[in-house]
Design an enzyme around this catalytic site. Structure first.
Site, short mmCIF file in Angstrom:
data_model
loop_
_atom_site.label_atom_id
_atom_site.label_comp_id
_atom_site.label_asym_id
_atom_site.label_seq_id
_atom_site.Cartn_x
_atom_site.Cartn_y
_atom_site.Cartn_z
N CYS A 1 0.79 -1.37 0.02
CA CYS A 1 -0.02 0.10 -0.07
C CYS A 1 0.69 1.20 -0.09
O CYS A 1 0.49 2.26 -0.73
CB CYS A 1 -0.86 0.09 1.14
SG CYS A 1 -2.30 -1.22 1.31
P1 NAD Z 1 -5.42 -8.02 -3.85
O1 NAD Z 1 -4.73 -7.77 -4.98
O2 NAD Z 1 -5.13 -9.07 -2.93
O3 NAD Z 1 -7.12 -8.57 -4.01
C1 NAD Z 1 -8.05 -8.17 -5.06
C2 NAD Z 1 -8.83 -9.28 -5.38
O4 NAD Z 1 -9.87 -8.80 -6.36
C3 NAD Z 1 -7.93 -10.26 -6.22
O5 NAD Z 1 -8.27 -11.63 -5.81
C4 NAD Z 1 -8.56 -10.22 -7.72
O6 NAD Z 1 -8.85 -11.55 -8.31
C5 NAD Z 1 -10.04 -9.65 -7.39
N1 NAD Z 1 -10.69 -9.09 -8.45
C6 NAD Z 1 -10.09 -8.28 -9.53
N2 NAD Z 1 -11.09 -7.92 -10.45
C7 NAD Z 1 -12.39 -8.53 -10.04
C8 NAD Z 1 -13.80 -8.53 -10.53
N3 NAD Z 1 -14.15 -7.87 -11.43
N4 NAD Z 1 -14.63 -9.42 -9.77
C9 NAD Z 1 -14.14 -9.73 -8.78
N5 NAD Z 1 -13.07 -9.90 -8.14
C10 NAD Z 1 -11.98 -9.13 -8.67
O7 NAD Z 1 -5.84 -6.63 -3.05
P2 NAD Z 1 -5.85 -6.19 -1.66
O8 NAD Z 1 -4.44 -6.14 -0.92
O9 NAD Z 1 -7.16 -7.01 -1.07
O10 NAD Z 1 -6.41 -4.63 -2.01
C11 NAD Z 1 -7.71 -4.32 -2.27
C12 NAD Z 1 -7.87 -2.76 -2.12
O11 NAD Z 1 -7.74 -2.49 -0.79
C13 NAD Z 1 -6.86 -2.12 -2.93
O12 NAD Z 1 -7.47 -0.71 -3.15
C14 NAD Z 1 -5.81 -1.78 -1.66
O13 NAD Z 1 -5.09 -0.23 -1.80
C15 NAD Z 1 -6.80 -1.51 -0.55
N6 NAD Z 1 -6.18 -1.85 0.88
C16 NAD Z 1 -5.41 -2.84 1.07
C17 NAD Z 1 -4.86 -3.10 2.38
C18 NAD Z 1 -3.97 -4.15 2.46
O14 NAD Z 1 -3.38 -4.22 3.53
N7 NAD Z 1 -3.56 -5.24 1.46
C19 NAD Z 1 -5.30 -2.42 3.40
C20 NAD Z 1 -6.20 -1.36 3.16
C21 NAD Z 1 -6.71 -0.98 1.92
#
Ligand code: NAD
Length: 451
Positions: A281
């Site tokens: 992030c």
């Molecule tokens: P990630 O990449 O681990 O997961 C995203 C998921 O979305 C993937 O499994 C992907 O296959 C899926 N996806 C993509 N397109 C899709 C669709 N059309 N339909 C269904 N699924 C779909 O991402 P993450 O780390 O969980 O982060 C998600 C969001 O949250 C981002 O914006 C990130 O910045 C934010 N965020 C992340 C964290 C963290 O610690 N990882 C913390 C706070 C906020």
């Protein structure tokens, strides 16, 4: 449907689109409170694992909660976005990666919103869509809203609801963070969306309800960036002071951090000098907000400096090794720790990779060990290095040990272990997990220690 039934449903069924880190942890915590939860992801293998109660990521407590949730049928997952129709609230938790220039890539947000909207076109009841992904200001109203309205043929704020609700959980403590957040941010244009989401959280947290701050979606979106930018800047700040300390004999950055941390305006947290921040992030979000500001005609100099300082911090670690060894060519360097922090297998933007790249450029022979992140590192490095089975075999015959992650098992190592196993007991403590006084008979260098 009677109003009684719809009221109950509003607080007892949610769906999550994007079952990655955030989506999966959010789904597991909702299900743990008895809330029927639908999870959707385009990744078939991921869905297969989750449906068997297995976690595709390493996160403390997650797998245990998933197993129970799947067994009790409180969590059902699929690759079909149309499955969200059964719920009353959909959280959008897809990834928001960086484009090559660092600006935010909203491809997944656009696509997922379109799929959600097409399902909502078929649905009669009110349905709230909540943007939980981290998105730059204006995304919920300027991108999600028009797509949602165009494909659902419904008006946001009337037949469907829309809110921004950024997530603040941290990898490694994601479940605890989701169960005990310090705040909930709700960005809504209309009262119905705001009230629907507030009710859901009130039912979820009950007596442990954290403060709920309500604002316009653009402000909610910016809260997330302001939060990450501040934390990253705090790290780059203390690393800057650490580099000054390193050049000031007799001075230790930990003493400086402790002293300034007593000032309530500064506070003691997030003042730990180290090899630089990593994870999925901070870098991504700083780049996104720097680009957003630039598009709006503002140069976010401070945030660019935060990023530059972080990038340069790897060089500070390598310099400490050079200080002990002189030239690094042909020297065997044991890297202890690869993940960007302990208790995760995540190596995205990890400082260890930046340090390994620099050591590799300088011709060092690298052997690395991590309790969990070896598999991910093997996949991501474009060249070969050695990997050890445990920390002791990594140290065997090494000219220098560089501690890159604060894993508890490394903290249990003692000076006698380094002396017995290594060719020479040369230690670079990039995480400051040891006291310099514990290494009186070795060459010990730590980030922020002036020698
Ligand atoms: P990630 O990449 O681990 O997961 C995203 C998921 O979305 C993937 O499994 C992907 O296959 C899926 N996806 C993509 N397109 C899709 C669709 N059309 N339909 C269904 N699924 C779909 O991402 P993450 O780390 O969980 O982060 C998600 C969001 O949250 C981002 O914006 C990130 O910045 C934010 N965020 C992340 C964290 C963290 O610690 N990882 C913390 C706070 C906020």
């Amino acid at each position: 449907m009677s109003s009684r039934t719809s009221k109950k449903k509003a607080s007892s069924s949610v769906s999550i689109v994007g079952m990655g880190y955030v989506g999966l942890c959010t789904a597991a915590t909702f299900a743990s409170r008895g809330i029927t939860t639908r999870g959707v992801d385009v990744d078939q293998e991921r869905i297969r694992q989750i449906s068997q109660g297995r976690a595709p990521i390493h996160e403390p407590r997650l797998e245990g909660m998933l197993k129970v949730a799947v067994k009790r049928k409180l969590l059902k997952v699929s690759t079909e976005t149309s499955d969200i129709a059964d719920s009353t609230t959909t959280f959008l938790t897809v990834g928001t990666p960086s484009r090559t220039d660092g600006s935010i890539d909203l491809t997944f947000v656009r696509l997922a919103t379109e799929q959600i909207a097409k399902t909502l076109a078929q649905k009669e009841d009110y349905h709230l869509v909540v943007v939980k992904s981290t998105v730059v200001p204006g995304t919920t109203n300027g991108i999600v809203r028009p797509i949602l309205e165009a494909y659902s043929h419904k008006k946001a704020g009337q037949e469907i609801g829309l809110a921004a609700n950024p997530e603040f959980l941290k990898e490694g403590t994601a479940i605890d963070d989701a169960l005990n957040p310090d705040k909930i941010i709700i960005g809504a244009n209309d009262e119905k969306s705001r009230d629907h989401l507030t009710r859901l959280y009130k039912d979820f947290y009950r007596r442990k309800l954290p403060p709920i701050l309500v604002m316009v979606p653009e402000a909610a979106e910016l809260v997330k960036y302001a939060s990450n930018a501040f934390l990253a800047t705090k790290i780059s700040f203390i690393n800057t002071i650490a580099s000054v300390c390193q050049r000031t004999p007799g001075v230790d950055v930990n003493q400086i951090a402790e002293a300034i941390g007593h000032d309530p305006r500064i506070g003691p947290l997030f003042l730990k000098a180290g090899p630089g921040y990593g994870g999925s992030c901070f870098h991504k979000d700083l780049q996104a907000i720097i680009h957003y500001a630039k598009e709006k005609g503002f140069d976010a100099v401070l945030l660019r400096a935060t990023e530059e300082t972080n990038e340069n911090q790897a060089e500070q670690v390598v310099e400490l090794a050079q200080k002990i060894l002189g030239t690094l060519g042909q020297k065997r360097i044991a890297i202890l720790g690869l993940s960007f922090k302990k208790d995760t297998d995540d190596i995205r933007e990890a400082a260890s990779i930046r340090v390994i790249n620099k050591l590799h450029e300088k011709g060092a022979e690298i052997v690395a060990y991590d309790p969990m992140a070896v598999r991910n590192t093997k996949k991501s490095l474009p060249y070969r290095i050695d990997f050890a089975q445990d920390s002791r075999s990594a140290l065997e015959g090494a000219d220098c040990a560089v501690i890159m992650t604060e894993w508890d098992e490394f903290k249990r190592l003692r000076e006698k272990d380094f002396k017995a196993l290594m060719r020479n007991a040369n230690i670079v403590d990039a995480r400051r997990i040891f006291q310099p006084s514990d290494f009186e008979h070795s060459n010990y260098q730590g980030i922020g220690i002036g020698t």
